[in-house]
Design a protein around this motif. Structure first.
Motif, PDB file in Angstrom:
ATOM      1  N   LYS A  65       0.822  -1.198   0.000  1.00 31.73           N
ATOM      2  CA  LYS A  65       0.000   0.000   0.000  1.00 31.73           C
ATOM      3  C   LYS A  65       0.857   1.249   0.000  1.00 31.73           C
ATOM      4  O   LYS A  65       0.504   2.251  -0.599  1.00 31.73           O
ATOM      5  CB  LYS A  65      -0.921  -0.012   1.225  1.00 31.73           C
ATOM      6  CG  LYS A  65      -1.969  -1.117   1.183  1.00 31.73           C
ATOM      7  CD  LYS A  65      -2.871  -1.055   2.385  1.00 31.73           C
ATOM      8  CE  LYS A  65      -3.922  -2.162   2.358  1.00 31.73           C
ATOM      9  NZ  LYS A  65      -4.812  -2.118   3.536  1.00 31.73           N
ATOM     10  N   LYS A  66       1.991   1.194   0.739  1.00 32.62           N
ATOM     11  CA  LYS A  66       2.845   2.360   0.807  1.00 32.62           C
ATOM     12  C   LYS A  66       4.203   2.031   0.201  1.00 32.62           C
ATOM     13  O   LYS A  66       4.794   1.002   0.529  1.00 32.62           O
ATOM     14  CB  LYS A  66       3.027   2.794   2.264  1.00 32.62           C
ATOM     15  CG  LYS A  66       1.736   3.266   2.931  1.00 32.62           C
ATOM     16  CD  LYS A  66       2.018   3.711   4.359  1.00 32.62           C
ATOM     17  CE  LYS A  66       0.740   4.196   5.031  1.00 32.62           C
ATOM     18  NZ  LYS A  66       1.003   4.633   6.421  1.00 32.62           N
ATOM     19  N   PRO A  67       4.710   2.871  -0.681  1.00 29.24           N
ATOM     20  CA  PRO A  67       6.037   2.616  -1.247  1.00 29.24           C
ATOM     21  C   PRO A  67       7.101   2.716  -0.176  1.00 29.24           C
ATOM     22  O   PRO A  67       6.993   3.506   0.762  1.00 29.24           O
ATOM     23  CB  PRO A  67       6.198   3.717  -2.301  1.00 29.24           C
ATOM     24  CG  PRO A  67       5.299   4.817  -1.820  1.00 29.24           C
ATOM     25  CD  PRO A  67       4.139   4.140  -1.160  1.00 29.24           C
ATOM     26  N   ILE A  68       8.142   1.913  -0.317  1.00 24.38           N
ATOM     27  CA  ILE A  68       9.256   1.929   0.624  1.00 24.38           C
ATOM     28  C   ILE A  68      10.282   2.933   0.132  1.00 24.38           C
ATOM     29  O   ILE A  68      10.738   2.872  -1.009  1.00 24.38           O
ATOM     30  CB  ILE A  68       9.891   0.536   0.740  1.00 24.38           C
ATOM     31  CG1 ILE A  68       8.852  -0.457   1.267  1.00 24.38           C
ATOM     32  CG2 ILE A  68      11.109   0.551   1.618  1.00 24.38           C
ATOM     33  CD1 ILE A  68       9.321  -1.873   1.256  1.00 24.38           C
ATOM     34  N   ALA A  69      10.632   3.848   1.005  1.00 25.50           N
ATOM     35  CA  ALA A  69      11.618   4.855   0.630  1.00 25.50           C
ATOM     36  C   ALA A  69      12.972   4.183   0.437  1.00 25.50           C
ATOM     37  O   ALA A  69      13.394   3.359   1.243  1.00 25.50           O
ATOM     38  CB  ALA A  69      11.716   5.914   1.724  1.00 25.50           C
ATOM     39  N   THR A  70      13.631   4.502  -0.652  1.00 24.01           N
ATOM     40  CA  THR A  70      14.935   3.910  -0.919  1.00 24.01           C
ATOM     41  C   THR A  70      16.024   4.870  -0.492  1.00 24.01           C
ATOM     42  O   THR A  70      15.990   6.058  -0.800  1.00 24.01           O
ATOM     43  CB  THR A  70      15.093   3.584  -2.414  1.00 24.01           C
ATOM     44  OG1 THR A  70      14.954   4.787  -3.162  1.00 24.01           O
ATOM     45  CG2 THR A  70      14.038   2.582  -2.862  1.00 24.01           C
ATOM     46  N   VAL A  71      16.965   4.355   0.245  1.00 23.82           N
ATOM     47  CA  VAL A  71      18.096   5.142   0.726  1.00 23.82           C
ATOM     48  C   VAL A  71      19.359   4.385   0.386  1.00 23.82           C
ATOM     49  O   VAL A  71      19.444   3.174   0.580  1.00 23.82           O
ATOM     50  CB  VAL A  71      18.009   5.355   2.252  1.00 23.82           C
ATOM     51  CG1 VAL A  71      19.239   6.097   2.745  1.00 23.82           C
ATOM     52  CG2 VAL A  71      16.742   6.122   2.616  1.00 23.82           C
ATOM     53  N   ALA A  72      20.334   5.075  -0.158  1.00 20.63           N
ATOM     54  CA  ALA A  72      21.613   4.436  -0.465  1.00 20.63           C
ATOM     55  C   ALA A  72      22.730   5.340   0.020  1.00 20.63           C
ATOM     56  O   ALA A  72      22.689   6.554  -0.150  1.00 20.63           O
ATOM     57  CB  ALA A  72      21.748   4.191  -1.965  1.00 20.63           C
ATOM     58  N   LEU A  73      23.725   4.729   0.654  1.00 21.13           N
ATOM     59  CA  LEU A  73      24.900   5.460   1.117  1.00 21.13           C
ATOM     60  C   LEU A  73      26.063   5.118   0.211  1.00 21.13           C
ATOM     61  O   LEU A  73      26.341   3.947  -0.043  1.00 21.13           O
ATOM     62  CB  LEU A  73      25.223   5.082   2.557  1.00 21.13           C
ATOM     63  CG  LEU A  73      24.119   5.323   3.588  1.00 21.13           C
ATOM     64  CD1 LEU A  73      24.604   4.913   4.963  1.00 21.13           C
ATOM     65  CD2 LEU A  73      23.683   6.770   3.602  1.00 21.13           C
ATOM     66  N   LYS A  74      26.743   6.124  -0.278  1.00 24.41           N
ATOM     67  CA  LYS A  74      27.866   5.916  -1.175  1.00 24.41           C
ATOM     68  C   LYS A  74      29.169   6.262  -0.475  1.00 24.41           C
ATOM     69  O   LYS A  74      29.179   6.855   0.597  1.00 24.41           O
ATOM     70  CB  LYS A  74      27.695   6.758  -2.440  1.00 24.41           C
ATOM     71  CG  LYS A  74      26.440   6.396  -3.244  1.00 24.41           C
ATOM     72  CD  LYS A  74      26.336   7.239  -4.490  1.00 24.41           C
ATOM     73  CE  LYS A  74      25.054   6.904  -5.263  1.00 24.41           C
ATOM     74  NZ  LYS A  74      25.056   5.531  -5.771  1.00 24.41           N
ATOM     75  N   ALA A  75      30.263   5.880  -1.104  1.00 18.27           N
ATOM     76  CA  ALA A  75      31.570   6.066  -0.484  1.00 18.27           C
ATOM     77  C   ALA A  75      31.846   7.532  -0.165  1.00 18.27           C
ATOM     78  O   ALA A  75      32.510   7.835   0.817  1.00 18.27           O
ATOM     79  CB  ALA A  75      32.663   5.517  -1.402  1.00 18.27           C
ATOM     80  N   ARG A  76      31.331   8.446  -0.973  1.00 17.86           N
ATOM     81  CA  ARG A  76      31.625   9.854  -0.718  1.00 17.86           C
ATOM     82  C   ARG A  76      30.990  10.351   0.578  1.00 17.86           C
ATOM     83  O   ARG A  76      31.346  11.406   1.088  1.00 17.86           O
ATOM     84  CB  ARG A  76      31.153  10.716  -1.882  1.00 17.86           C
ATOM     85  CG  ARG A  76      29.651  10.687  -2.120  1.00 17.86           C
ATOM     86  CD  ARG A  76      29.265  11.656  -3.221  1.00 17.86           C
ATOM     87  NE  ARG A  76      27.852  11.619  -3.527  1.00 17.86           N
ATOM     88  CZ  ARG A  76      27.292  10.827  -4.412  1.00 17.86           C
ATOM     89  NH1 ARG A  76      28.060   9.967  -5.082  1.00 17.86           N
ATOM     90  NH2 ARG A  76      25.999  10.854  -4.636  1.00 17.86           N
TER      91      ARG A  76
END
Length: 505
Positions: free
Chosen positions: A102-113
């Motif tokens: 029902k609710k989209p999952i927020a996508t979070v990504a951490l990068k090397a910077r």
């Protein structure tokens, strides 16, 4: 009678009497295989332990032990007054993930910077602090200490020629065989000695795995909250880290698929999630394995502290369920024995073995053969299993002492339950108290606690204290809890507004 007979027709047991495998384990393994292969479908009612024992002509205790293990690992569920059933929520062997949320999952990504300079982030002195309730403390009793001295002296007296030259970067054959035998018996790991690679511990194993991950992408899943050093090592290596939320069933595989469906690896602690302590449910385990097979991805199973389970037998490893060789299993003897040992191990799938061994060789060529000889003898002669049994009792007593002291002195401020496994517990803060403020004030009173809120990346943080109980003598626990209580009282007086600004747990 008809239902019992129809169940019996579904699966024919093969009981081998006089086998080295105990009867309860034969029953457990065959029932588990029938469940996983769908010969026993979800929701199927199992016969009572008395009926099964009578049908097979075995002691009822064997049937009870098999059922208890299946229940502990999530293959079955009990219904009060009704009996034991195959868990209804087990997914199909290779099932597509449901997408209708029902609710989209927020996508979070951490990068090397986004990585802070390592020297600013990592306190390399923190683990050497022996004050309660620091994590990773171990005990060595007089019996183990004396045995270690004797085996070390024996090793140095012999000084075989193999100790003076280069050796296999995987480790000595003797130690790899001893580790393999132990893992097969205690953790249901499927391996041969040729798949075992001796490392300096789980951290080195993770570092090597990061180096050999496929280059098609550098996206990985990590647990949220999770072990910070794993996350930092991944970021330092240039990986894109996707924090995946953890709930009461462990890592949310569906959320991981939403966030990064084509990730090349996932790093998990399924037997005792760090820091929450939850066990990855059987449904999630099968779901994770199905995703890894479909996406040609790797599952890195960090089985830290697996030896110390206080309620029932140790849970079977995730690797033991893997039929597609997608799981890299890593463990350590540094927590089972003592951190100064610096010996761990990895069980590597055949497809990655050559790359892993090459990276191990390039890193520091080989582990010390002298240390390996002592450990191999310690394990082969049965001392390791005896040591684990004794430490399990000691750590359980320390756990119980800490839980009792916290409930007696801090019940108004902390909510705590005794964990079934591991070397630490989690105490959730009541009334909106800040775990970070408690950590700071606790240090001023000579007490080390870790704020769990710092271990979150994207999920909503919960205010809680991560406290190690292993290796802290019972005589030091009660005074340390008293000092912690004074620290909380001081914090409450000095920062009354904190209770209004931090959400309740």
């Amino acid at each position: 009678m008809k239902s019992r007979q129809s169940w019996a027709d579904l699966y024919a047991f093969e009981i081998v009497r006089g086998s080295e495998t105990p009867l309860f384990r034969q029953l457990y393994l065959q029932l588990r295989a029938a469940i996983l292969s769908r010969r026993l479908r979800p929701g199927t009612k199992l016969p009572s332990t008395r009926q099964l024992a009578s049908q097979l002509g075995v002691a009822r205790a064997a049937a009870v032990a098999a059922y208890e293990q299946l229940l502990a690992e999530g293959y079955t569920s009990g219904r009060h007054g009704s009996g034991t059933y195959i868990s209804p929520d087990l997914p199909e062997p290779i099932a597509e993930h449901a997408t209708g949320r029902k609710k989209p999952i927020a996508t979070v990504a951490l990068k090397a910077r986004q990585l802070q300079p390592l020297g600013d982030f990592i306190d390399v002195t923190v683990q050497s602090d022996e004050r309660p309730f620091n994590l990773g403390r171990t005990l060595i009793d007089d019996r183990t200490l004396e045995l270690w001295r004797k085996l070390s002296a024996r090793t140095f007296r012999s000084l075989a020629p193999s100790h003076f030259g280069y050796s296999d970067p995987r480790g000595t054959v003797e130690l790899r065989k001893a580790i393999c035998d132990y893992l097969e018996a205690a953790r249901a790991v499927k391996c041969g000695p040729e798949q075992i690679v001796v490392t300096a511990g789980t951290q080195q194993a993770i570092d090597i795995i990061i180096r050999i991950l496929p280059n098609r992408n550098r996206e990985v899943w990590v647990e949220d909250p999770g072990y910070p050093l794993t996350r930092q090592a991944l970021l330092a290596a240039g990986a894109t880290v996707h924090p995946i939320p953890v709930d009461r069933q462990g890592i949310d595989v569906g959320a991981g698929v939403k966030s990064a469906p084509n990730a090349c690896a996932v790093f998990v602690t399924p037997s005792h999630q760090f820091p929450m302590g939850v066990v990855l449910s059987m449904a999630r385990r099968l779901e994770l394995l199905a995703w890894a097979r479909k996406k040609d991805a790797w599952i890195v199973e960090d089985d830290y502290a697996s030896e110390f389970r206080y309620g029932g037998r140790p849970l079977a490893s995730l690797q033991g369920l893997d039929e597609g060789e997608r799981v890299i299993y890593i463990g350590t003897l540094n927590k089972a024995l003592f951190p100064g040992l610096r010996i761990g191990y990895a069980v590597i799938p055949h497809a990655l073995l050559r790359s892993f061994v090459a990276a191990r060789y390039l890193m520091d060529r080989q582990p010390s053969t002298l240390s390996q000889a002592v450990v191999a003898a310690f394990m082969e002669e049965g001392h390791f299993a005896a040591h684990i049994r004794r430490m399990r009792v000691l750590y359980r007593d320390q756990r119980d002492e800490l839980v009792a002291a916290l409930k007696r002195r801090l019940d108004a401020d902390l909510t705590v339950d005794a964990p079934d496994q591991g070397m630490h517990l989690v105490a959730f803060a009541r009334r909106g108290l800040s775990d970070i403020a408690i950590e700071r004030t606790g240090r001023e009173h000579g007490v080390i606690v870790r704020p769990m809120s710092r271990l979150y990346l994207a999920a909503a943080p919960r205010s809680a204290l991560v406290l190690g109980f292993s290796g802290h003598s019972r005589q030091t626990i009660v005074p340390a809890v008293e000092r912690l209580a004074r620290a909380l009282e001081m914090q409450s007086r000095s920062t009354p507004r904190a209770r209004k600004t931090i959400p309740k747990c």
